[in-house]
Design a protein around this motif. Structure first.
Motif, PDB file in Angstrom:
ATOM      1  N   THR A 134       0.815  -1.217   0.000  1.00 12.72           N
ATOM      2  CA  THR A 134       0.000   0.000   0.000  1.00 12.72           C
ATOM      3  C   THR A 134       0.847   1.265   0.000  1.00 12.72           C
ATOM      4  O   THR A 134       0.371   2.338  -0.377  1.00 12.72           O
ATOM      5  CB  THR A 134      -0.926   0.017   1.230  1.00 12.72           C
ATOM      6  N   HIS A 135       2.103   1.120   0.434  1.00 15.80           N
ATOM      7  CA  HIS A 135       2.981   2.292   0.491  1.00 15.80           C
ATOM      8  C   HIS A 135       4.419   1.818   0.381  1.00 15.80           C
ATOM      9  O   HIS A 135       4.774   0.724   0.860  1.00 15.80           O
ATOM     10  CB  HIS A 135       2.762   3.059   1.801  1.00 15.80           C
ATOM     11  N   ILE A 136       5.268   2.628  -0.218  1.00 15.72           N
ATOM     12  CA  ILE A 136       6.674   2.252  -0.399  1.00 15.72           C
ATOM     13  C   ILE A 136       7.369   2.023   0.932  1.00 15.72           C
ATOM     14  O   ILE A 136       8.355   1.279   1.030  1.00 15.72           O
ATOM     15  CB  ILE A 136       7.421   3.330  -1.230  1.00 15.72           C
ATOM     16  N   ASN A 137       6.835   2.613   2.005  1.00 16.29           N
ATOM     17  CA  ASN A 137       7.455   2.438   3.324  1.00 16.29           C
ATOM     18  C   ASN A 137       7.404   0.992   3.815  1.00 16.29           C
ATOM     19  O   ASN A 137       8.175   0.599   4.698  1.00 16.29           O
ATOM     20  CB  ASN A 137       6.779   3.345   4.364  1.00 16.29           C
ATOM     21  N   THR A 138       6.477   0.205   3.254  1.00 17.09           N
ATOM     22  CA  THR A 138       6.358  -1.190   3.695  1.00 17.09           C
ATOM     23  C   THR A 138       7.224  -2.132   2.872  1.00 17.09           C
ATOM     24  O   THR A 138       7.220  -3.344   3.115  1.00 17.09           O
ATOM     25  CB  THR A 138       4.891  -1.649   3.615  1.00 17.09           C
ATOM     26  N   THR A 139       7.972  -1.599   1.911  1.00 17.33           N
ATOM     27  CA  THR A 139       8.850  -2.431   1.088  1.00 17.33           C
ATOM     28  C   THR A 139      10.244  -2.487   1.701  1.00 17.33           C
ATOM     29  O   THR A 139      10.591  -1.694   2.593  1.00 17.33           O
ATOM     30  CB  THR A 139       8.946  -1.867  -0.347  1.00 17.33           C
ATOM     31  N   THR A 140      11.059  -3.408   1.216  1.00 19.48           N
ATOM     32  CA  THR A 140      12.395  -3.620   1.799  1.00 19.48           C
ATOM     33  C   THR A 140      13.285  -2.393   1.595  1.00 19.48           C
ATOM     34  O   THR A 140      13.344  -1.819   0.504  1.00 19.48           O
ATOM     35  CB  THR A 140      13.063  -4.848   1.170  1.00 19.48           C
ATOM     36  N   SER A 141      13.986  -2.035   2.641  1.00 24.46           N
ATOM     37  CA  SER A 141      14.893  -0.888   2.615  1.00 24.46           C
ATOM     38  C   SER A 141      16.319  -1.371   2.849  1.00 24.46           C
ATOM     39  O   SER A 141      16.594  -2.043   3.858  1.00 24.46           O
ATOM     40  CB  SER A 141      14.497   0.129   3.688  1.00 24.46           C
ATOM     41  N   ALA A 142      17.226  -1.034   1.954  1.00 26.60           N
ATOM     42  CA  ALA A 142      18.634  -1.409   2.133  1.00 26.60           C
ATOM     43  C   ALA A 142      19.229  -0.701   3.338  1.00 26.60           C
ATOM     44  O   ALA A 142      20.017  -1.281   4.099  1.00 26.60           O
ATOM     45  CB  ALA A 142      19.419  -1.063   0.870  1.00 26.60           C
ATOM     46  N   ALA A 143      18.844   0.555   3.563  1.00 28.30           N
ATOM     47  CA  ALA A 143      19.414   1.341   4.657  1.00 28.30           C
ATOM     48  C   ALA A 143      19.011   0.801   6.014  1.00 28.30           C
ATOM     49  O   ALA A 143      19.796   0.877   6.987  1.00 28.30           O
ATOM     50  CB  ALA A 143      18.973   2.799   4.520  1.00 28.30           C
ATOM     51  N   HIS A 144      17.805   0.253   6.126  1.00 30.29           N
ATOM     52  CA  HIS A 144      17.313  -0.215   7.413  1.00 30.29           C
ATOM     53  C   HIS A 144      17.594  -1.709   7.645  1.00 30.29           C
ATOM     54  O   HIS A 144      17.476  -2.188   8.789  1.00 30.29           O
ATOM     55  CB  HIS A 144      15.812   0.040   7.538  1.00 30.29           C
ATOM     56  N   VAL A 220      39.931  -7.568   0.918  1.00 38.17           N
ATOM     57  CA  VAL A 220      38.745  -7.978   0.157  1.00 38.17           C
ATOM     58  C   VAL A 220      37.538  -7.160   0.617  1.00 38.17           C
ATOM     59  O   VAL A 220      37.227  -7.108   1.824  1.00 38.17           O
ATOM     60  CB  VAL A 220      38.457  -9.482   0.341  1.00 38.17           C
ATOM     61  N   SER A 221      36.867  -6.549  -0.346  1.00 37.36           N
ATOM     62  CA  SER A 221      35.649  -5.791  -0.063  1.00 37.36           C
ATOM     63  C   SER A 221      34.426  -6.668  -0.330  1.00 37.36           C
ATOM     64  O   SER A 221      34.406  -7.438  -1.304  1.00 37.36           O
ATOM     65  CB  SER A 221      35.578  -4.538  -0.943  1.00 37.36           C
ATOM     66  N   LEU A 222      33.411  -6.542   0.533  1.00 35.51           N
ATOM     67  CA  LEU A 222      32.192  -7.326   0.406  1.00 35.51           C
ATOM     68  C   LEU A 222      31.026  -6.413   0.033  1.00 35.51           C
ATOM     69  O   LEU A 222      30.943  -5.273   0.516  1.00 35.51           O
ATOM     70  CB  LEU A 222      31.881  -8.040   1.727  1.00 35.51           C
ATOM     71  N   SER A 223      30.135  -6.942  -0.783  1.00 31.39           N
ATOM     72  CA  SER A 223      28.999  -6.141  -1.250  1.00 31.39           C
ATOM     73  C   SER A 223      27.763  -7.019  -1.359  1.00 31.39           C
ATOM     74  O   SER A 223      27.831  -8.148  -1.848  1.00 31.39           O
ATOM     75  CB  SER A 223      29.324  -5.523  -2.622  1.00 31.39           C
ATOM     76  N   VAL A 224      26.625  -6.495  -0.913  1.00 27.72           N
ATOM     77  CA  VAL A 224      25.318  -7.106  -1.178  1.00 27.72           C
ATOM     78  C   VAL A 224      24.400  -5.981  -1.645  1.00 27.72           C
ATOM     79  O   VAL A 224      24.090  -5.062  -0.868  1.00 27.72           O
ATOM     80  CB  VAL A 224      24.728  -7.805   0.059  1.00 27.72           C
ATOM     81  N   LEU A 225      24.005  -6.046  -2.885  1.00 29.84           N
ATOM     82  CA  LEU A 225      23.133  -5.018  -3.458  1.00 29.84           C
ATOM     83  C   LEU A 225      21.683  -5.476  -3.413  1.00 29.84           C
ATOM     84  O   LEU A 225      21.358  -6.618  -3.744  1.00 29.84           O
ATOM     85  CB  LEU A 225      23.511  -4.739  -4.911  1.00 29.84           C
ATOM     86  N   LEU A 226      20.802  -4.562  -2.979  1.00 24.96           N
ATOM     87  CA  LEU A 226      19.363  -4.793  -3.112  1.00 24.96           C
ATOM     88  C   LEU A 226      18.968  -4.274  -4.500  1.00 24.96           C
ATOM     89  O   LEU A 226      18.766  -3.078  -4.680  1.00 24.96           O
ATOM     90  CB  LEU A 226      18.597  -4.060  -2.011  1.00 24.96           C
ATOM     91  N   ILE A 227      18.933  -5.202  -5.480  1.00 28.64           N
ATOM     92  CA  ILE A 227      18.570  -4.790  -6.843  1.00 28.64           C
ATOM     93  C   ILE A 227      17.107  -4.369  -6.872  1.00 28.64           C
ATOM     94  O   ILE A 227      16.777  -3.268  -7.321  1.00 28.64           O
ATOM     95  CB  ILE A 227      18.813  -5.935  -7.856  1.00 28.64           C
ATOM     96  N   HIS A 228      16.224  -5.245  -6.380  1.00 26.69           N
ATOM     97  CA  HIS A 228      14.791  -4.929  -6.250  1.00 26.69           C
ATOM     98  C   HIS A 228      14.276  -5.526  -4.947  1.00 26.69           C
ATOM     99  O   HIS A 228      14.624  -6.668  -4.605  1.00 26.69           O
ATOM    100  CB  HIS A 228      13.967  -5.528  -7.398  1.00 26.69           C
ATOM    101  N   PRO A 229      13.427  -4.794  -4.222  1.00 25.53           N
ATOM    102  CA  PRO A 229      12.759  -5.426  -3.081  1.00 25.53           C
ATOM    103  C   PRO A 229      11.794  -6.499  -3.581  1.00 25.53           C
ATOM    104  O   PRO A 229      11.443  -6.525  -4.772  1.00 25.53           O
ATOM    105  CB  PRO A 229      12.007  -4.265  -2.428  1.00 25.53           C
ATOM    106  N   SER A 230      11.378  -7.376  -2.703  1.00 25.95           N
ATOM    107  CA  SER A 230      10.478  -8.465  -3.115  1.00 25.95           C
ATOM    108  C   SER A 230       9.206  -7.931  -3.760  1.00 25.95           C
ATOM    109  O   SER A 230       8.673  -8.531  -4.703  1.00 25.95           O
ATOM    110  CB  SER A 230      10.124  -9.333  -1.912  1.00 25.95           C
ATOM    111  N   GLU A 231       8.744  -6.774  -3.284  1.00 27.55           N
ATOM    112  CA  GLU A 231       7.535  -6.176  -3.862  1.00 27.55           C
ATOM    113  C   GLU A 231       7.783  -5.739  -5.302  1.00 27.55           C
ATOM    114  O   GLU A 231       6.906  -5.847  -6.162  1.00 27.55           O
ATOM    115  CB  GLU A 231       7.083  -4.982  -3.024  1.00 27.55           C
TER     116      GLU A 231
END
Length: 589
Positions: A134-144, A220-231
């Protein structure tokens, strides 16, 4: 006619023999009365033979008439039993309304293919369930979202596995209760020109395990990118399977000096008369509006353009703004230090060979070279390796890059002018002294391109494979995917199943043929997400691996390779292409 003339000659010879016999007897008789009797007998015999000849001719005429009628009545059966060359029955030009011809050599029925498509679709629907919001606030946030290294150490050794527990949270900081986020994990050491993908395990409850194999020593640098939230992934999946009209094709018909352009597509919802370009073997079709006063066979060129059609809501589209694509989750992570740790002698890996099982990750990049996990790539002298070889590159422009690489890397390889134009033209290059033959051809519709390309000789990959004899010196490389991303997934599944059937037939008649599947490259993240997102490519990557797992074919995991190199370009740099090709050379030699 020959039979009648032969019988006539036989009759005449019989008459001549009878006359000669009579003449012999007449010369031997001394009495005149006897001569008269013999003359009478001679006359009677000649009359009898002439009557027999006439009767025989009448009988032959009746037989000839019966044969002619039989041929006429059964002509359809006789001609359909003769298999025409592929170039004649490759396309059926049918105007609407139409009745499709049955495939001439069905291996798997159309009903069985549709059942397989349905089964794969059901599995994918379970993998990507609807996630309305219903709102973007309920989708996955990389920052949080939070990430924690499990069993942290002060010192890490090469060969160790480093695990990170990832907890997905929304923009309000609440933990997610379901999975499905489209994540990309990668480790890298830019100074060493080293990189590798990480393995992501989705527990479907908002938590993920990200595993990295520490292949090399150094920082060694590690990275995990949130390409798209599940929504967002769920929205892309729903939108993709909703319509065919995000891309429209324009076909050019030519007759004499007249040229006419009409709309073309995989599906055309129109009451107007259509040209149907049907591959009878696999029942795959492409359509164009039929121009007036021109036959369907007059189609000569094609190009495409994106439309303004979108099946995403305004709220869903906000998930695909640039600031929400590929956001780093581990941005506060420091580089880790990896050492050799005196682990003793490293076991020598076997040389990479065709048929070896792929792992996740399948390898890593070190000093700009690809190093597989399960085997070792040997240096290969390209000219000698390819001596006497016939290489058929079939598919999209990412494998056309291979063709260009071969031409620039082998100075004795000479291009052959096939009198076509444009980047999508059929390409052929040969080295006559070493008997090397390398060619590339585009796959059949859909083929996206803003620049006009010829379709005079366009064919599906399955048909090209069917007309290939194959043997131990024949290598076929197949690349499918990028041009299918804007269309419903069943189009791609059906195409892969049909190519699979063709490869199956090829390996039955020529089991020594080397067949290699080149997976898709990853591409630009912010380039028209609804049509070309790597999420679509990843689903296709899973599909093609699943469908071909039962055949003795090789896989060049370009998906994993391009993640390891960190390329975000559908056409990666030459060094990446060269490392992909080096795997092929090790399969061959």
């Amino acid at each position: 006619m020959r039979l009648s003339m032969s019988m006539r000659r036989g009759t005449q010879e019989h008459l001549d023999a009878s006359e000669e016999n009579l003449n012999t007897q007449l010369t031997r008789g001394p009495m005149h009365g006897i001569e008269q009797n013999l003359e009478t007998k001679r006359s009677l015999i000649m009359k009898t033979n002439v009557t027999n000849a006439k009767s025989l001719l009448v009988l032959l005429s009746v037989v000839a008439l019966w044969i002619t009628l039989t041929v006429l009545l059964n002509s359809t059966k006789i001609w359909t039993a003769i298999e025409l060359p592929i170039s004649f029955h490759r396309w059926n030009f049918i105007t609407k309304p139409s009745w499709s011809e049955a495939p001439p050599r069905p291996v798997v029925s159309a009903a069985e293919t549709q059942l397989k498509i349905k089964q794969i679709m059901e599995k994918l629907d379970q993998l990507i369930p609807p996630r309305p919001f219903t709102h973007i606030n309920t989708t996955t946030s990389a920052a949080h979202s939070t990430a924690t290294i499990l069993n942290p150490r002060d010192t890490y050794c090469t060969g160790n596995q480093l695990d990170i527990l990832l907890e997905a949270r929304d923009h309000l900081g609440r933990q997610k209760e379901y999975g499905g986020d489209f994540l990309r994990a990668r480790m890298s050491s830019p100074a060493l020109k080293a990189g590798a993908s990480g393995k992501v395990t989705d527990f479907n409850n908002g938590t993920y395990l990200v595993s990295f194999t520490l292949f090399w020593e150094g920082q060694v640098s590690l990275s995990v990118l949130l390409i798209h939230p599940s929504e967002g992934a769920s929205a892309l999946w729903r939108a993709r399977n909703q319509g065919y009209d995000r891309v429209i094709f324009t076909g050019q018909f030519s007759s004499g000096t007249t040229k006419v352009n009409t709309d073309c597509a995989l599906v055309l919802n129109s009451s107007a008369e259509l040209c149907q370009y049907l591959d009878a073997e696999d029942q795959e079709a492409f359509y164009c509006l039929k121009p007036q006063h021109m036959p369907c066979a007059a189609l000569v060129h094609m190009h495409s353009k994106n439309t303004k059609v979108s099946y995403l809501s305004k709220q869903e589209r906000s998930l695909f703004e640039r600031s929400n694509l590929g956001v780093e989750i581990l941005k506060n992570f420091n580089a880790i230090s990896v050492s050799k740790c005196n682990q003793g002698t490293v076991p020598v890996k076997k040389k990479c060979k065709f048929g070896m099982t792929s792992t996740i990750p399948s390898g890593h990049v070190w000093k700009d070279s690809w190093k597989p996990v399960s085997c070792s790539l040997a240096p290969v002298e390209m000219k000698e390796c390819l001596r006497g070889k016939f290489i058929y590159l079939m598919g999209d422009s990412t494998v056309r890059q291979w063709m260009e690489y071969f031409k620039t890397s082998i100075d004795t390889l000479k291009p052959v002018d096939l009198h076509e134009t444009g980047k999508l033209q059929h390409q052929l290059a040969v080295d006559l002294d070493r008997n090397i033959n390398i060619q590339w051809q585009k796959h059949g519709y859909p083929l996206i391109g803003s620049i006009s390309y010829s379709v005079k000789e366009i064919e599906y990959i399955a048909r090209a494979i069917d007309r290939t004899g194959g043997e131990k010196n024949t290598i076929i490389v197949i690349s499918l995917g990028q041009h299918f991303r804007p269309f419903p997934i069943d189009v791609f599944i059906k195409r892969v199943l049909n190519v699979h059937k063709a490869v199956q037939r090829l390996l039955l008649r020529s089991p020594d043929t080397l067949v290699v599947i080149k997976a898709e490259n990853i591409r630009e993240m912010n380039n028209d997400v609804e049509r070309f997102s790597d999420f679509h490519g990843y689903i296709q990557y899973l599909i093609i691996k699943d469908i071909f797992q039962d055949l003795n074919v090789g896989l060049i995991d370009a998906w994993d390779i391009t993640i390891a190199y960190g390329t975000h370009d559908v056409h990666p740099p030459q060094n990446v292409v060269g490392n992909q090709i080096n795997i092929l050379l090790n399969y061959i030699c």
